[in-house]
Design an enzyme around this catalytic site. Structure first.
Site, PDB file in Angstrom:
ATOM      1  N   ALA A   1     -13.700 -15.615 -42.587  1.00 50.65           N
ATOM      2  CA  ALA A   1     -12.795 -16.749 -42.466  1.00 50.65           C
ATOM      3  C   ALA A   1     -12.774 -17.623 -43.720  1.00 50.65           C
ATOM      4  O   ALA A   1     -11.954 -18.533 -43.834  1.00 50.65           O
ATOM      5  CB  ALA A   1     -13.180 -17.604 -41.256  1.00 50.65           C
ATOM      6  N   CYS A   2     -13.632 -17.346 -44.665  1.00 51.19           N
ATOM      7  CA  CYS A   2     -13.788 -18.154 -45.877  1.00 51.19           C
ATOM      8  C   CYS A   2     -12.863 -17.661 -46.989  1.00 51.19           C
ATOM      9  O   CYS A   2     -12.924 -16.489 -47.380  1.00 51.19           O
ATOM     10  CB  CYS A   2     -15.249 -18.086 -46.319  1.00 51.19           C
ATOM     11  SG  CYS A   2     -15.581 -18.758 -47.954  1.00 51.19           S
ATOM     12  N   SER A   3     -12.051 -18.545 -47.517  1.00 49.58           N
ATOM     13  CA  SER A   3     -11.119 -18.155 -48.586  1.00 49.58           C
ATOM     14  C   SER A   3     -11.864 -17.763 -49.863  1.00 49.58           C
ATOM     15  O   SER A   3     -11.430 -16.854 -50.579  1.00 49.58           O
ATOM     16  CB  SER A   3     -10.129 -19.282 -48.876  1.00 49.58           C
ATOM     17  OG  SER A   3     -10.795 -20.425 -49.365  1.00 49.58           O
TER      18      SER A   3
END
Length: 120
Positions: free
Chosen positions: A8-10
């Site tokens: 979920a981390c860009s």
């Protein structure tokens, strides 16, 4: 090469895209699902030459829930920092990339990514 990611981390997605673009073989470790052990986190901290509070996400809700943000940042409490981070891996900064030579970086910047790519 191994990269600890939260999908979920860009920043994690950017880092894996950079590794893909460079044609690097790597293993993805979804560290929220497969948390590091105390020994693994200690080894990464040693390679990073950082203390646990340097890679802790103290603004996360979980940090307040487990009292991490209130722990003193000193040698006496270091093991407690590590234990709480292992118990709540969302508190570990990401992505952490370790190359085949055992060097690690927190791959949040283009410079850090270049550093690890240049060392492979």
């Amino acid at each position: 090469m191994e990269i600890w990611v939260n999908p979920a981390c860009s920043k994690c997605r950017t880092a894996t895209a950079a590794l893909d673009e460079a044609g690097v073989d790597y293993t993805v470790r979804r560290y929220l699902e497969d948390p590091p052990t105390v020994d693994e986190l200690e080894a990464v901290l040693d390679r990073l030459r950082l203390e646990p509070w340097d890679v802790a996400r103290t603004s996360e809700k979980a940090a307040h829930e487990v009292g991490l943000a209130d722990l003193p940042r000193d040698a006496e409490h270091r093991a407690e920092w590590v234990a709480r981070m292992v118990a709540q891996p969302i508190l570990i900064q990401r992505p952490i990339i370790t190359n085949d030579h055992g060097e690690s970086v927190i791959g949040r910047t283009p410079e850090a990514l270049q550093q690890v790519l240049g060392q492979r």
